[in-house]
Motif scaffolding. Structure first.
Motif, PDB file in Angstrom:
ATOM      1  N   TRP A  90      45.981  42.390  30.389  1.00 28.28           N
ATOM      2  CA  TRP A  90      44.683  43.010  30.169  1.00 28.28           C
ATOM      3  C   TRP A  90      44.781  44.526  30.095  1.00 28.28           C
ATOM      4  N   ARG A  91      45.794  45.095  30.746  1.00 28.02           N
ATOM      5  CA  ARG A  91      45.947  46.559  30.725  1.00 28.02           C
ATOM      6  C   ARG A  91      46.292  47.083  29.347  1.00 28.02           C
ATOM      7  N   ALA A 111      39.325  34.300  40.873  1.00 22.57           N
ATOM      8  CA  ALA A 111      40.637  34.375  40.223  1.00 22.57           C
ATOM      9  C   ALA A 111      40.781  35.688  39.480  1.00 22.57           C
ATOM     10  N   GLU A 112      42.005  36.005  39.116  1.00 20.46           N
ATOM     11  CA  GLU A 112      42.243  37.206  38.321  1.00 20.46           C
ATOM     12  C   GLU A 112      41.955  36.922  36.847  1.00 20.46           C
ATOM     13  N   ARG A 113      41.715  37.982  36.121  1.00 18.40           N
ATOM     14  CA  ARG A 113      41.502  37.850  34.681  1.00 18.40           C
ATOM     15  C   ARG A 113      42.812  37.418  34.052  1.00 18.40           C
ATOM     16  N   GLU A 114      42.752  36.401  33.194  1.00 22.38           N
ATOM     17  CA  GLU A 114      43.965  35.891  32.585  1.00 22.38           C
ATOM     18  C   GLU A 114      43.869  35.872  31.069  1.00 22.38           C
ATOM     19  N   GLN A 162      38.062  34.817  33.135  1.00 20.33           N
ATOM     20  CA  GLN A 162      38.135  35.019  34.582  1.00 20.33           C
ATOM     21  C   GLN A 162      37.237  34.006  35.266  1.00 20.33           C
TER      22      GLN A 162
END
Length: 125
Positions: free
Chosen positions: A109-110, A43-46, A39
Motif C-alpha cells: 500500500w505504501r 486486520a491490516e490493509r491487504e 481491509q
C-alpha cells in the motif's frame, strides 16, 4: 491532485458476484498504475490486485486469483474490479489506489499515492 471514488459495493451471498468501479477525477490517471486493496475489521490493509497504466500487466494476490478480474477504461478514467465466486472471507472495505510511478506495479500500500474512501463488500454464508 487525484480524487478517487469507489462504488458498487454491497451485500451478496457466497458464490455471488459484484463489480466495483473506481472513478478518478482531478486529472487523468491513464498513465498511473491502479490498484485495489481491502481491509477487514481488525486486520491490516491487504493487496488485492493492480493493473499497469496500459493494462499490459495485471497482478493478483493468490487468494483472489482466478476469481477477481481488474480492468481499466482510460477514456472514462475508471478502473473496475469484477469479483466472482465471492467467499465470506472476502468481506472487507475495498479501496482503490493510484500510483504515479508507472515503472512498477506495487503490491504494497505504501507504493500508492492516492486513495479512495472505500466501499463495503459483505459476503454472507
Amino acid at each position: 491532485q487525484v480524487q478517487l471514488v469507489e462504488s458498487g459495493g454491497g451485500l451478496v451471498q457466497a458464490g455471488g458476484s459484484l463489480k466495483l468501479s473506481c472513478a478518478a477525477s482531478g486529472r487523468t490517471v491513464s498513465s498511473y498504475v491502479m490498484g485495489w486493496f481491502r481491509q477487514a475489521p481488525g486486520a491490516e490493509r491487504e493487496f488485492v490486485c493492480a493493473i499497469a497504466w496500459n493494462g499490459g500487466r495485471k497482478v493478483y494476490a493468490d487468494y483472489v486469483k482466478g476469481r477477481f478480474t481488474i480492468s481499466r477504461d482510460n477514456d472514462k478514467n475508471t478502473v473496475y474490479l469484477q469479483m466472482n465466486s465471492l467467499k465470506p472471507e472476502d468481506t472487507a472495505v475495498y479501496y482503490c489506489a493510484a500510483d504515479q510511478d508507472r515503472s512498477t506495479v506495487p503490491t504494497m500500500w505504501r507504493g500508492y499515492d492516492y486513495w479512495g474512501q472505500g466501499t463495503q463488500v459483505t459476503v454472507s454464508s
